[in-house]
Enzyme design. Structure first.
Site, PDB file in Angstrom:
ATOM      1  N   GLU A  72      -3.865   0.104   7.277  1.00 39.67           N
ATOM      2  CA  GLU A  72      -4.095  -0.892   8.324  1.00 39.67           C
ATOM      3  C   GLU A  72      -5.346  -1.716   8.031  1.00 39.67           C
ATOM      4  O   GLU A  72      -5.350  -2.951   8.198  1.00 39.67           O
ATOM      5  CB  GLU A  72      -4.220  -0.200   9.681  1.00 39.67           C
ATOM      6  CG  GLU A  72      -2.915   0.412  10.173  1.00 39.67           C
ATOM      7  CD  GLU A  72      -3.093   1.224  11.442  1.00 39.67           C
ATOM      8  OE1 GLU A  72      -2.163   1.224  12.272  1.00 39.67           O
ATOM      9  OE2 GLU A  72      -4.153   1.872  11.599  1.00 39.67           O
ATOM     10  N   LYS A 115      -0.016  -5.876  -7.725  1.00 43.55           N
ATOM     11  CA  LYS A 115      -1.384  -5.432  -7.986  1.00 43.55           C
ATOM     12  C   LYS A 115      -2.440  -6.253  -7.245  1.00 43.55           C
ATOM     13  O   LYS A 115      -3.547  -5.766  -7.000  1.00 43.55           O
ATOM     14  CB  LYS A 115      -1.670  -5.470  -9.487  1.00 43.55           C
ATOM     15  CG  LYS A 115      -0.876  -4.490 -10.327  1.00 43.55           C
ATOM     16  CD  LYS A 115      -1.401  -3.073 -10.180  1.00 43.55           C
ATOM     17  CE  LYS A 115      -0.809  -2.143 -11.228  1.00 43.55           C
ATOM     18  NZ  LYS A 115      -1.364  -0.775 -11.137  1.00 43.55           N
ATOM     19  N   SER A 142      -3.176  -2.395 -18.339  1.00 43.97           N
ATOM     20  CA  SER A 142      -2.226  -2.907 -19.321  1.00 43.97           C
ATOM     21  C   SER A 142      -1.953  -4.383 -19.101  1.00 43.97           C
ATOM     22  O   SER A 142      -1.352  -5.038 -19.944  1.00 43.97           O
ATOM     23  CB  SER A 142      -0.907  -2.123 -19.236  1.00 43.97           C
ATOM     24  OG  SER A 142      -0.328  -2.259 -17.951  1.00 43.97           O
ATOM     25  N   GLY A 243       4.090   4.414 -12.355  1.00 42.31           N
ATOM     26  CA  GLY A 243       3.323   4.615 -13.575  1.00 42.31           C
ATOM     27  C   GLY A 243       2.188   5.542 -13.222  1.00 42.31           C
ATOM     28  O   GLY A 243       2.305   6.759 -13.229  1.00 42.31           O
ATOM     29  N   GLY A 244       1.052   4.950 -12.821  1.00 45.51           N
ATOM     30  CA  GLY A 244      -0.068   5.755 -12.341  1.00 45.51           C
ATOM     31  C   GLY A 244       0.137   6.295 -10.937  1.00 45.51           C
ATOM     32  O   GLY A 244      -0.515   7.248 -10.528  1.00 45.51           O
ATOM     33  N   ASN A 305      -5.677  11.420  -8.074  1.00 45.37           N
ATOM     34  CA  ASN A 305      -5.641  10.982  -6.680  1.00 45.37           C
ATOM     35  C   ASN A 305      -4.231  10.677  -6.193  1.00 45.37           C
ATOM     36  O   ASN A 305      -3.942  10.840  -5.005  1.00 45.37           O
ATOM     37  CB  ASN A 305      -6.533   9.757  -6.479  1.00 45.37           C
ATOM     38  CG  ASN A 305      -7.980  10.139  -6.243  1.00 45.37           C
ATOM     39  OD1 ASN A 305      -8.345  11.301  -6.293  1.00 45.37           O
ATOM     40  ND2 ASN A 305      -8.817   9.151  -5.980  1.00 45.37           N
ATOM     41  N   LYS A 337      18.626 -14.901 -10.036  1.00 48.11           N
ATOM     42  CA  LYS A 337      17.810 -16.035 -10.482  1.00 48.11           C
ATOM     43  C   LYS A 337      16.324 -15.792 -10.221  1.00 48.11           C
ATOM     44  O   LYS A 337      15.562 -16.704  -9.914  1.00 48.11           O
ATOM     45  CB  LYS A 337      18.251 -17.345  -9.806  1.00 48.11           C
ATOM     46  CG  LYS A 337      19.754 -17.566  -9.766  1.00 48.11           C
ATOM     47  CD  LYS A 337      20.414 -17.450 -11.140  1.00 48.11           C
ATOM     48  CE  LYS A 337      21.920 -17.618 -11.027  1.00 48.11           C
ATOM     49  NZ  LYS A 337      22.613 -17.311 -12.308  1.00 48.11           N
ATOM     50  N   ASN A 374       5.713 -10.684 -14.666  1.00 54.28           N
ATOM     51  CA  ASN A 374       4.925 -11.207 -15.787  1.00 54.28           C
ATOM     52  C   ASN A 374       5.602 -10.855 -17.115  1.00 54.28           C
ATOM     53  O   ASN A 374       5.263  -9.881 -17.778  1.00 54.28           O
ATOM     54  CB  ASN A 374       3.504 -10.648 -15.736  1.00 54.28           C
ATOM     55  CG  ASN A 374       2.743 -11.189 -14.538  1.00 54.28           C
ATOM     56  OD1 ASN A 374       2.743 -12.392 -14.282  1.00 54.28           O
ATOM     57  ND2 ASN A 374       2.113 -10.308 -13.782  1.00 54.28           N
TER      58      ASN A 374
END
Length: 391
Positions: A72, A115, A142, A243-244, A305, A337, A374
């Protein structure tokens, strides 16, 4: 010293025959006082506030790392800067999966991935507590977290250094530099990344914002679920690449808070199956060597964590092949698309795979997080016409 001042009159008032007993009493009282002080310090240092700094996961619970209140707070910090990304659907992929799918388009987030949320929350929270100073922020990434942190640092007027594997896509390195951050290249191993980041901190100073283990980053990623559950009603499950573990961890914290019955499913490449192995064994296991997968955003192992959150709140893990990842990525390009990167294709492949269909049995309304877009256009030679497992 106050104990000593109070003890002297006591000793002088004792008769010679009672002197020994008085000294013994004083010793016991002094020892008890020091024991109390030591115990208080120990409890303080093992509190959630201490655990939040990449501590041991023994007896650590999910909400010791990131709680709903942290999500929050993150939402308030990023609101008006981060995009509220859209949810899209595709009838063709619905039919292929046998259920209604809702695609949360984090590929349309600023800097091209989810991210940005965690990085913005972490930088904003850091500045709130920095008392007017402008600390350098440092990370290892990365690519997607590095881009996000660089952009957030630029928005907030903070200098940034990003350690990146030399094998990171050129498009991601160029983007980090384009946002004004310094790029330091290293070998493509988790150990090399950590070591290079530590060297930057020692040389230049600053504050490390870990790409997936920083509690503020995890809480920021939880805002994906906050938005998603407001955009789509009656979801049975959420599928997110891992991933992490920062994204699926943040999502699980909020989703389980709103609806404990909703399933949270992690998806990862077979070549980087540390999360699946960890869930199966009940202890955190890491990839022994750099995974060979086209999904470069999920090559890292889950961390100290994120493991307690995944252990406690993530229901299952689906592993998918490289062929399926490539086919799913291409499927979204062609049918929806949308430009997504292979790490996003991991989640799509999971809901289409035989194992994913087994795990999602009984789930009629399922969200899939398209975590980023990306794509390194110079390396599309992998987009071949190989047959996926669902055909």
């Amino acid at each position: 010293s106050s104990l000593m001042i109070r003890a002297r009159p006591l000793a002088r008032s004792c008769a010679a025959g009672r002197a020994g007993r008085c000294v013994l009493l004083f010793t016991i009282l002094l020892a008890a006082s020091f024991s109390f002080i030591f115990l208080s310090l120990l409890l303080h240092n093992s509190s959630p506030a201490g655990i939040r700094h990449l501590g041991s996961t023994v007896d650590v619970k999910a909400h010791d790392i990131a709680a709903p209140r942290d999500v929050e707070a993150a939402k308030r910090r990023i609101e008006g800067v981060a995009h509220e990304t859209p949810v899209m659907t595709c009838k063709t992929i619905d039919n292929m999966s046998g259920r209604a799918l809702f695609f949360k388009c984090e590929n349309l987030q600023k800097t091209g991935s989810f991210k940005f949320r965690g990085a913005l929350n972490a930088v904003s929270h850091l500045l709130e507590s920095s008392q007017g100073e402008t600390p350098r922020v440092v990370t290892q990434s990365s690519g997607n977290h590095g881009q996000a942190l660089a952009a957030c640092a630029q928005v907030r007027g903070v200098p940034a250094t990003v350690v990146m594997p030399r094998t990171s896509p050129a498009v991601k390195k160029a983007a980090v530099r384009g946002y004004g951050a310094e790029v330091v290249e290293c070998e493509p191993t988790e150990q090399a990344r950590d070591l290079a980041a530590a060297e930057v901190l020692e040389k230049e100073g600053g504050v490390l914002i870990h790409p997936n283990q920083d509690p503020d980053v995890i809480a920021g990623q939880g805002t994906i679920a906050m938005e998603l559950l407001e955009q789509v009603s009656d979801l049975d499950a959420i599928v997110a690449p891992v991933g992490g573990g920062g994204m699926v961890g943040g999502i699980a914290v909020w989703a389980k808070h709103i609806n404990p019955k909703i399933k949270v499913i992690a998806a990862e490449p077979i070549a980087a199956d540390d999360c699946a192995r960890s869930k199966r064994e009940g202890v955190r296991l890491m990839n022994e060597s750099p995974p060979d997968t086209v999904a470069d955003g999920v090559k890292v192992s889950i961390g100290e964590n994120t493991w307690p959150i995944i252990r406690d709140l993530v229901d299952d893990v689906v592993c998918v092949s490289e062929t399926d990842i490539m086919a799913a990525t291409r499927l979204v390009w062609e049918r929806m698309k949308l430009v997504i990167e292979p790490s996003s294709g991991v989640g799509v492949a999971a809901v289409l795979s035989p194992d994913g269909k087994r795990v999602l049995d009984g789930c009629e309304r399922v969200a899939v997080v398209l975590c980023g877009g990306n794509v390194d256009l110079a390396k599309l030679d992998w987009a071949l016409d190989e047959k996926p497992t669902w055909e």
